[in-house]
Design a protein around this motif. Structure first.
Motif, mmCIF file in Angstrom:
data_model
loop_
_atom_site.group_PDB
_atom_site.id
_atom_site.type_symbol
_atom_site.label_atom_id
_atom_site.label_comp_id
_atom_site.label_asym_id
_atom_site.label_seq_id
_atom_site.Cartn_x
_atom_site.Cartn_y
_atom_site.Cartn_z
ATOM 1 N N ARG A 129 2.815 -3.367 12.875
ATOM 2 C CA ARG A 129 1.825 -2.533 12.194
ATOM 3 C C ARG A 129 0.568 -3.313 11.814
ATOM 4 N N THR A 130 0.754 -4.520 11.245
ATOM 5 C CA THR A 130 -0.404 -5.280 10.792
ATOM 6 C C THR A 130 -1.277 -5.700 11.973
ATOM 7 N N LYS A 131 -0.653 -6.056 13.104
ATOM 8 C CA LYS A 131 -1.438 -6.414 14.294
ATOM 9 C C LYS A 131 -2.281 -5.231 14.746
ATOM 10 N N ALA A 132 -1.671 -4.048 14.758
ATOM 11 C CA ALA A 132 -2.396 -2.850 15.198
ATOM 12 C C ALA A 132 -3.543 -2.539 14.251
ATOM 13 N N ALA A 316 -7.403 -5.740 7.646
ATOM 14 C CA ALA A 316 -6.134 -5.654 8.375
ATOM 15 C C ALA A 316 -4.966 -5.339 7.451
ATOM 16 N N LEU A 317 -4.929 -5.967 6.274
ATOM 17 C CA LEU A 317 -3.773 -5.826 5.388
ATOM 18 C C LEU A 317 -3.736 -4.497 4.649
ATOM 19 N N LEU A 318 -4.897 -3.985 4.245
ATOM 20 C CA LEU A 318 -4.915 -2.781 3.410
ATOM 21 C C LEU A 318 -4.234 -1.578 4.073
ATOM 22 N N PRO A 319 -4.637 -1.174 5.282
ATOM 23 C CA PRO A 319 -3.948 -0.011 5.880
ATOM 24 C C PRO A 319 -2.490 -0.274 6.200
ATOM 25 N N SER A 320 -2.168 -1.521 6.572
ATOM 26 C CA SER A 320 -0.769 -1.852 6.861
ATOM 27 C C SER A 320 0.076 -1.728 5.596
ATOM 28 N N TRP A 321 -0.410 -2.289 4.490
ATOM 29 C CA TRP A 321 0.308 -2.202 3.219
ATOM 30 C C TRP A 321 0.426 -0.748 2.779
ATOM 31 N N LEU A 322 -0.658 -0.008 2.947
ATOM 32 C CA LEU A 322 -0.651 1.395 2.542
ATOM 33 C C LEU A 322 0.419 2.176 3.299
ATOM 34 N N SER A 323 0.539 1.904 4.598
ATOM 35 C CA SER A 323 1.538 2.626 5.392
ATOM 36 C C SER A 323 2.959 2.256 4.978
ATOM 37 N N LYS A 324 3.152 1.050 4.442
ATOM 38 C CA LYS A 324 4.471 0.643 3.956
ATOM 39 C C LYS A 324 4.769 1.243 2.586
ATOM 40 N N ALA A 325 3.744 1.316 1.727
ATOM 41 C CA ALA A 325 3.944 1.753 0.348
ATOM 42 C C ALA A 325 3.977 3.273 0.202
ATOM 43 N N ALA A 326 3.328 3.986 1.127
ATOM 44 C CA ALA A 326 3.235 5.441 1.005
ATOM 45 C C ALA A 326 4.572 6.100 1.315
#
Length: 454
Positions: A129-132, A316-326
């Motif tokens: 996810r983070t790479k994408a 890079a980190l913000l949307p990846s983290w958001l997708s994990k936390a949501a």
């Protein structure tokens, strides 16, 4: 390592983002001057014509994202891109500033940034996810720099109305890119709420709110800085305005290259919180260099370089983290709130940047931005390490109904979501290995007809 399907989808969705942003950003560096040819144009209306796009985006991100959690995401992206293209055409055919404002508002109404990110989260495994998201962040950053370089040149060739036609063409080209993304059907333990209740549920989650404040602060600082720094590059670094793109491009590329090790550590070694907070510290340090060294060409470039490294890590980190936390069933909704916060940050950043230009003391202006960054750091310190899910790629079973099969999978404790790509005959199964006990493993083995090593 990404598989071919993930690489193709990431390329296509990043290209959609880049094409939209390219069309948007090309207008910004030229409109204040070129837009004066429109009937009834005033400085205030010219500014509003630029800003109304962001306002429409901020207002409509949440409705689009709420729909995206109920319905198929790809048709919503098509609708958003058609509105973007239509808005460009309306602006291109207008002879008055009011027609341009209407066109920009229509273009902004295609507020599907969050839907595109949610779709990217659907078609990539958790481990990638983070790479994408990093690839998408790179496409946005590069489109920003390319647009600021191309905008003046294209305006000279085709005029301001021609530039709006270019945005229409880019919107239509983005729809073509969507054909590369597989059709997906999401299955999860869905508990249907009303739209308002679903939104309230997302807004009550403290870590999500910290991430929303983070994207707001990041884009406020970025926008304010791009209004504040050009005059200083001219005055202290002797770099004319038409060559500023040549400054931003290498700095951005350096930022991208330097950010990759951080992104790998954050995902592979599960140090996302540490890297995230470190990036905020990087923003503060970069701005502090500018507070004390803006009068020196090399200090000015150093401060911008540090900021760009931190910015790329955060993008890079913000949307990846958001997708994990949501919450799984409200992923697009959470991303919609986040996208609205992003556009509001850009709006307030632009307003603040204009005010900073009126200050007589340049270091005071940079000091104000440092203060905002430090408040952001304090708010973000309460973030908890995100939950890490794992993914399996499974072939769809032959001779069995897909809905029945996914229901049986979701009945296994620890499996959170199943994303089915029918045309490719595969499914991504997202699971929490910590919750997958021995009984659950046995059920999974029985259902799949073979033992899996997880």
């Amino acid at each position: 390592m990404m598989n071919a399907l993930e690489r193709r989808s990431t390329f296509a969705l990043s290209s959609i983002f880049a094409l939209r942003m390219l069309g948007l950003f090309m207008i910004i560096p030229v409109f204040a001057v070129a837009g004066q040819t429109y009937q009834y144009a005033t400085p205030a209306l010219l500014g509003f014509a630029v800003g109304v796009y962001g306002l429409s985006q901020a207002i409509l991100q949440i409705p689009f994202s709420l729909w995206a959690d109920r319905f198929s995401r790809k048709p919503l992206v098509v609708i958003g891109l058609l509105l973007f293209a239509l808005g460009g055409a309306v602006a291109a055919m207008s002879h008055t500033i009011y027609g341009v404002i209407l066109g920009r508002a229509i273009a902004g109404a295609g507020a599907v940034s969050a839907v595109v990110m949610a779709l990217l989260a659907d078609v990539t495994r958790e481990e990638n996810r983070t790479k994408a998201m990093a690839a998408m962040g790179m496409s946005i950053g590069l489109s920003f720099v390319v647009a600021f370089s191309l905008g003046p040149w294209l305006t000279h060739l085709v005029g301001i109305s021609g530039l709006f036609w270019v945005t229409t063409i880019m919107g239509l080209a983005a729809i073509v890119m969507l054909l590369l993304v597989p059709k997906t059907t999401r299955h999860h333990r869905n508990f249907q709420h009303g739209y308002l209740k679903q939104l309230k549920h997302v807004l009550k989650m403290p870590d999500l709110n910290r991430l929303h404040f983070s994207i707001f602060s990041l884009h406020l600082l970025l926008t304010a800085m791009f209004i504040y720094v050009p005059s200083q590059l001219i005055r202290y670094a002797d770099i004319p305005l038409e060559k500023h793109g040549l400054v931003y491009l290498p700095l951005l590329l350096i930022g991208v290259i330097c950010s990759f090790p951080s992104i790998i550590v954050a995902e592979k070694y599960r140090k996302m919180r540490s890297i995230f907070l470190g990036a905020i510290v990087g923003v503060v340090v970069g701005l502090l260099v500018l507070v004390f060294g803006y009068q020196s060409k090399y200090s000015l470039l150093l401060g911008l370089g540090i900021f760009f490294v931190a910015f790329n890590v955060m993008e890079a980190l913000l949307p990846s983290w958001l997708s994990k936390a949501a919450p799984i069933q409200s992923k697009a909704t959470a991303m919609g709130v986040n996208a609205s916060a992003q556009f509001l940050g850009a709006f307030f950043g632009g307003t603040l940047g204009g005010q900073l230009l009126m200050l007589h003391n340049t270091s005071t202006g940079w000091g104000i931005l440092v203060g905002i960054a430090m408040i952001w750091a304090l708010v973000s310190f309460g973030l908890q390490q995100p939950r890490y899910l794992s993914s399996l790629i499974l072939r769809l079973p032959e001779g069995k109904q897909t809905d029945e099969w996914t229901s049986q999978l979701l009945a296994i404790h620890g499996i959170e979501e199943v994303v089915v790509m029918l045309d490719e005959q595969v499914a991504y199964v997202k699971l929490d290995k910590k919750q997958l006990d021995e009984t659950a493993r046995q059920h999974l083995t029985h259902l799949l007809g073979k033992e899996l090593v997880i």
